[in-house]
Design a protein around this motif. Structure first.
Motif, PDB file in Angstrom:
ATOM      1  N   MET A   1       2.359   4.386 -68.152  1.00  0.00           N
ATOM      2  CA  MET A   1       2.272   5.530 -67.241  1.00  0.00           C
ATOM      3  C   MET A   1       3.147   5.294 -66.008  1.00  0.00           C
ATOM      4  SD  MET A   1      -1.044   7.199 -65.342  1.00  0.00           S
ATOM      5  CE  MET A   1      -1.389   5.715 -64.440  1.00  0.00           C
ATOM      6  N   HIS A   2       3.939   6.273 -65.665  1.00  0.00           N
ATOM      7  CA  HIS A   2       4.810   6.170 -64.493  1.00  0.00           C
ATOM      8  C   HIS A   2       4.021   6.456 -63.219  1.00  0.00           C
ATOM      9  CE1 HIS A   2       7.700   8.355 -61.648  1.00  0.00           C
ATOM     10  NE2 HIS A   2       7.905   7.071 -61.492  1.00  0.00           N
ATOM     11  N   ILE A   3       4.118   5.566 -62.249  1.00  0.00           N
ATOM     12  CA  ILE A   3       3.450   5.800 -60.968  1.00  0.00           C
ATOM     13  C   ILE A   3       4.443   5.641 -59.832  1.00  0.00           C
ATOM     14  CG2 ILE A   3       1.234   4.921 -61.830  1.00  0.00           C
ATOM     15  CD1 ILE A   3       1.848   2.446 -59.890  1.00  0.00           C
ATOM     16  N   ARG A   4       4.015   6.121 -58.664  1.00  0.00           N
ATOM     17  CA  ARG A   4       4.791   5.916 -57.440  1.00  0.00           C
ATOM     18  C   ARG A   4       4.207   4.707 -56.719  1.00  0.00           C
ATOM     19  NH1 ARG A   4       8.956   8.912 -55.303  1.00  0.00           N
ATOM     20  NH2 ARG A   4       7.821   9.599 -53.439  1.00  0.00           N
ATOM     21  N   ILE A   5       5.076   3.940 -56.080  1.00  0.00           N
ATOM     22  CA  ILE A   5       4.635   2.696 -55.456  1.00  0.00           C
ATOM     23  C   ILE A   5       3.554   2.941 -54.404  1.00  0.00           C
ATOM     24  CG2 ILE A   5       5.404   0.834 -53.911  1.00  0.00           C
ATOM     25  CD1 ILE A   5       8.005   0.738 -55.579  1.00  0.00           C
ATOM     26  N   GLU A   6       3.651   4.070 -53.700  1.00  0.00           N
ATOM     27  CA  GLU A   6       2.646   4.337 -52.670  1.00  0.00           C
ATOM     28  C   GLU A   6       1.239   4.451 -53.267  1.00  0.00           C
ATOM     29  OE1 GLU A   6       3.536   7.988 -50.654  1.00  0.00           O
ATOM     30  OE2 GLU A   6       3.886   9.091 -52.515  1.00  0.00           O
ATOM     31  N   ASP A   7       1.160   4.729 -54.580  1.00  0.00           N
ATOM     32  CA  ASP A   7      -0.146   4.866 -55.226  1.00  0.00           C
ATOM     33  C   ASP A   7      -0.575   3.599 -55.964  1.00  0.00           C
ATOM     34  OD1 ASP A   7      -0.113   7.551 -54.416  1.00  0.00           O
ATOM     35  OD2 ASP A   7       1.029   8.121 -56.213  1.00  0.00           O
TER      36      ASP A   7
ATOM     37  N   GLU B   1      -1.445  -1.141 -66.688  1.00  0.00           N
ATOM     38  CA  GLU B   1      -0.048  -1.303 -67.068  1.00  0.00           C
ATOM     39  C   GLU B   1       0.684  -0.030 -66.623  1.00  0.00           C
ATOM     40  OE1 GLU B   1       0.925  -3.994 -69.049  1.00  0.00           O
ATOM     41  OE2 GLU B   1       2.985  -3.417 -69.547  1.00  0.00           O
ATOM     42  N   VAL B   2       1.698  -0.189 -65.764  1.00  0.00           N
ATOM     43  CA  VAL B   2       2.386   0.999 -65.237  1.00  0.00           C
ATOM     44  C   VAL B   2       3.891   0.844 -65.332  1.00  0.00           C
ATOM     45  CG1 VAL B   2       0.501   1.422 -63.593  1.00  0.00           C
ATOM     46  CG2 VAL B   2       2.521   0.128 -62.863  1.00  0.00           C
ATOM     47  N   GLU B   3       4.563   1.970 -65.116  1.00  0.00           N
ATOM     48  CA  GLU B   3       6.027   1.979 -65.065  1.00  0.00           C
ATOM     49  C   GLU B   3       6.468   2.459 -63.693  1.00  0.00           C
ATOM     50  OE1 GLU B   3       8.529   3.843 -68.331  1.00  0.00           O
ATOM     51  OE2 GLU B   3       8.990   5.213 -66.689  1.00  0.00           O
TER      52      GLU B   3
ATOM     53  N   LEU C   1       1.958  -5.182 -65.152  1.00  0.00           N
ATOM     54  CA  LEU C   1       0.544  -5.088 -64.801  1.00  0.00           C
ATOM     55  C   LEU C   1       0.400  -5.157 -63.288  1.00  0.00           C
ATOM     56  CD1 LEU C   1      -2.411  -5.201 -66.033  1.00  0.00           C
ATOM     57  CD2 LEU C   1      -2.263  -7.670 -65.651  1.00  0.00           C
ATOM     58  N   VAL C   2      -0.318  -4.191 -62.722  1.00  0.00           N
ATOM     59  CA  VAL C   2      -0.537  -4.184 -61.275  1.00  0.00           C
ATOM     60  C   VAL C   2      -1.639  -5.178 -60.940  1.00  0.00           C
ATOM     61  CG1 VAL C   2      -1.152  -2.804 -59.268  1.00  0.00           C
ATOM     62  CG2 VAL C   2       0.100  -1.747 -61.156  1.00  0.00           C
ATOM     63  N   ARG C   3      -1.337  -6.102 -60.016  1.00  0.00           N
ATOM     64  CA  ARG C   3      -2.305  -7.127 -59.640  1.00  0.00           C
ATOM     65  C   ARG C   3      -2.409  -7.230 -58.136  1.00  0.00           C
ATOM     66  NH1 ARG C   3      -1.264 -11.763 -59.679  1.00  0.00           N
ATOM     67  NH2 ARG C   3       0.953 -11.787 -60.200  1.00  0.00           N
ATOM     68  N   GLU C   4      -3.592  -7.533 -57.663  1.00  0.00           N
ATOM     69  CA  GLU C   4      -3.743  -7.875 -56.260  1.00  0.00           C
ATOM     70  C   GLU C   4      -3.347  -9.330 -56.083  1.00  0.00           C
ATOM     71  OE1 GLU C   4      -7.818  -6.930 -55.377  1.00  0.00           O
ATOM     72  OE2 GLU C   4      -7.238  -5.080 -54.345  1.00  0.00           O
ATOM     73  N   ASP C   5      -2.579  -9.610 -55.028  1.00  0.00           N
ATOM     74  CA  ASP C   5      -2.200 -10.993 -54.743  1.00  0.00           C
ATOM     75  C   ASP C   5      -1.860 -11.110 -53.265  1.00  0.00           C
ATOM     76  OD1 ASP C   5      -0.816 -13.499 -54.452  1.00  0.00           O
ATOM     77  OD2 ASP C   5      -0.603 -13.512 -56.643  1.00  0.00           O
ATOM     78  N   LYS C   6      -2.579 -11.987 -52.600  1.00  0.00           N
ATOM     79  CA  LYS C   6      -2.391 -12.118 -51.152  1.00  0.00           C
ATOM     80  C   LYS C   6      -0.997 -12.591 -50.794  1.00  0.00           C
ATOM     81  CE  LYS C   6      -7.149 -12.736 -49.721  1.00  0.00           C
ATOM     82  NZ  LYS C   6      -8.234 -13.715 -49.627  1.00  0.00           N
TER      83      LYS C   6
ATOM     84  N   LEU D   1       3.445  -6.540 -59.078  1.00  0.00           N
ATOM     85  CA  LEU D   1       3.527  -6.165 -60.477  1.00  0.00           C
ATOM     86  C   LEU D   1       3.957  -7.392 -61.287  1.00  0.00           C
ATOM     87  CD1 LEU D   1       3.403  -3.319 -61.975  1.00  0.00           C
ATOM     88  CD2 LEU D   1       5.887  -3.514 -62.078  1.00  0.00           C
ATOM     89  N   SER D   2       3.130  -7.765 -62.275  1.00  0.00           N
ATOM     90  CA  SER D   2       3.556  -8.801 -63.214  1.00  0.00           C
ATOM     91  C   SER D   2       4.409  -8.128 -64.268  1.00  0.00           C
ATOM     92  CB  SER D   2       2.344  -9.447 -63.883  1.00  0.00           C
ATOM     93  OG  SER D   2       1.699 -10.280 -62.972  1.00  0.00           O
TER      94      SER D   2
END
Length: 430
Positions: free
Chosen positions: A1-7, A15-17, A74-79, A87-88
């Motif tokens: 799925m395509h997303i915008r970085i602000e989201d 898993e995003v594009e 894959l969008v991940r939280e990382d300090k 994004l991994s």
RNA sequence: UCCGCGGUAGCUCAAUGGUAGAGCGUCCGGCUGUUAACCGGAGGGUUGUAGGUUCGAAUCCUACCCGCGGAGCCA
């Protein structure tokens, strides 16, 4: 799925594009960090040699700054990631490898950046300014629309000067001789106000003056409300309410951008009613006390404006200017014919005049007299005089300079960064 | 138009009148958590133009060109 970085923060674990460009990259040999921007923000993506194909890893290695890419991961939280989310990367598609990019991650001079304005707009700081600009414009429109104003834009090509004083850009116009690029929509606005009561226009205006200061553009955007039956005092009240609303909206919606610009928002939070109001005479008194006397009848220069506005923490109205400082259509004060019902709004912190306006002459004979006094041709103004023949009423309006307002709200040095492609005395490119 | 400042590598800047340099970008090599990454190496110049002074000029002189900042005027 395509997303915008602000989201992106809303897609952690998915898993995003992302479709974007390479903003910057860093590498430790077997692990690449790609800073990707997509217009809505910048996000770090991580690519470890062991996790992706050799092809993908090699592609990443050869990416140049501003190469266009479509990435998946894959969008991940990382300090450790700027922004806290990264994004991994699992897949990398190169749309184009960019040629060596002129704007490097080091310092550049303003002239170099202005020559590359079309690319400079991709940078963080310019993003912040442009988003504030868009917010200012939106807030103005929402404010006026909410009060029943009708947006009615006025022509850019006009047959004559609005105010005979300033220099106009000229252009040939078919068989009709010379057309001029408008320096204000005001005269047409008055016609629109007589038709619809409350109107505003918003568009580019042009001044061919050879001005070379940080407050000047040859082409700038002006928002001009005009209201039938509105007096000078009512105009000041309206302008004040609008400015408070606009600044409040920017503070509320563009917090990140103001932070990116390192704007001292405490100063913006001070922008509340009531705004101080000085008559021209009172302004002269203050200037005299501050050791900068101005002879009565002279217009206030940049130094004087700065000195006055620096004495207050919010925008300052200066009203009842001498008639000879102002345009021909300004309504004289009934008790003092040498001053007019005008008011300028001076922004704090030395940003100068951001609003000019006042009550317009509604008497036909007086307006005709003024045109003669200013050596203006009456034939091209017949339609304007008609507004005084058919149901003339007192009315007022003002013009808000968008770029100066944005420069002030953003707290930036020069007006040229507040418009995508500034037109200056010595710059018509890009 | 007036006043002030400037022009050296792609960019940002150094260089007592004495061999034109650095950082970044580019290219090559190294590095598994970088934050304007870092480390090693390479390439990169008609010092704005034209004259002049000098044994010798980026540097001093003259003229010109271009640019920037400010003023006036304005939003």
């Amino acid at each position: 799925m395509h997303i915008r970085i602000e989201d992106a923060a809303a897609h952690v674990g998915e898993e995003v594009e992302i479709q974007g460009w390479l903003y910057n990259k860093r590498s430790s040999g077997s692990i690449h960090f790609l800073q990707i921007r997509d217009g809505s923000g910048i996000m770090q993506s991580v690519l470890a040699k062991q996790d992706v194909s050799q092809d993908a890893f090699g592609l990443a290695e050869n990416l140049t700054q501003e190469s266009s890419v479509i990435i998946r991961g894959l969008v991940r939280e990382d300090k450790r990631a700027p922004g806290g989310v990264e994004l991994s990367l699992t897949d990398l598609k190169v749309v184009q490898i960019a040629a060596p990019y002129p704007i490097t991650p080091k310092e550049h001079g303003v002239e170099f950046l202005m020559d590359h304005r079309h690319l400079w707009l991709r940078s963080r700081r310019q993003h912040a300014v442009m988003r504030v600009r868009a917010e200012v414009i939106r807030a103005c429109a929402e404010f006026l629309d909410g009060k029943g104003f009708v947006r009615m834009d006025t022509p850019i090509l006009t047959p004559a000067a609005v105010e005979g004083t300033t220099t106009l850009f000229e252009t040939p116009y078919f068989d009709l001789g010379t057309a001029y690029l408008t320096q204000s929509g005001q005269l047409y606005n008055e016609a629109n106000a007589m038709a619809f009561g409350r109107v505003y226009c918003f568009g580019p205006t042009f001044r061919a003056e050879k001005s070379k200061t940080r407050r000047h553009l040859s082409e700038f955007w002006m928002l001009e409300p005009e209201v039938a039956y509105m007096t000078l005092d009512e105009y000041m009240a309206l302008a004040e309410e609008m400015m408070v609303a606009v600044v409040g909206r920017v503070l509320q919606r563009r917090t990140n951008e103001l932070a990116a610009l390192e704007r001292d928002t405490a100063k913006l939070k001070d922008i509340q009613s009531p705004f101080p109001r000085l008559s021209y005479d009172e302004a002269l008194e203050r200037l005299k006390k501050s050791g900068k006397p101005v002879p009565w009848g002279d217009d206030l220069g940049a130094d004087e404006e700065t000195m006055l506005s620096s004495q207050f923490d919010r925008p300052l109205f200066v009203h009842h200017y001498p008639a000879k400082c102002k345009a021909f259509y300004m309504q004289p004060d009934q008790e003092r014919h040498d001053v007019v019902l005008s008011a300028d709004l001076l922004a704090p912190e030395g940003y100068g005049e951001i609003i000019g306006g006042g009550q317009r002459i509604d008497d036909l004979a007086l307006l005709e007299q003024r045109l003669r006094e200013h050596n203006l041709p009456t034939d091209v103004y017949q339609w304007y005089l008609d507004l005084r023949r058919y149901g003339s009423v007192p009315h007022s309006g003002f013009g808000l300079g968008i770029e100066r307002t944005v420069a002030w709200i953003c707290g930036i040095e020069h007006i040229r960064e507040t418009i995508p492609f500034p037109r200056l005395l010595n710059r018509l490119y890009p």
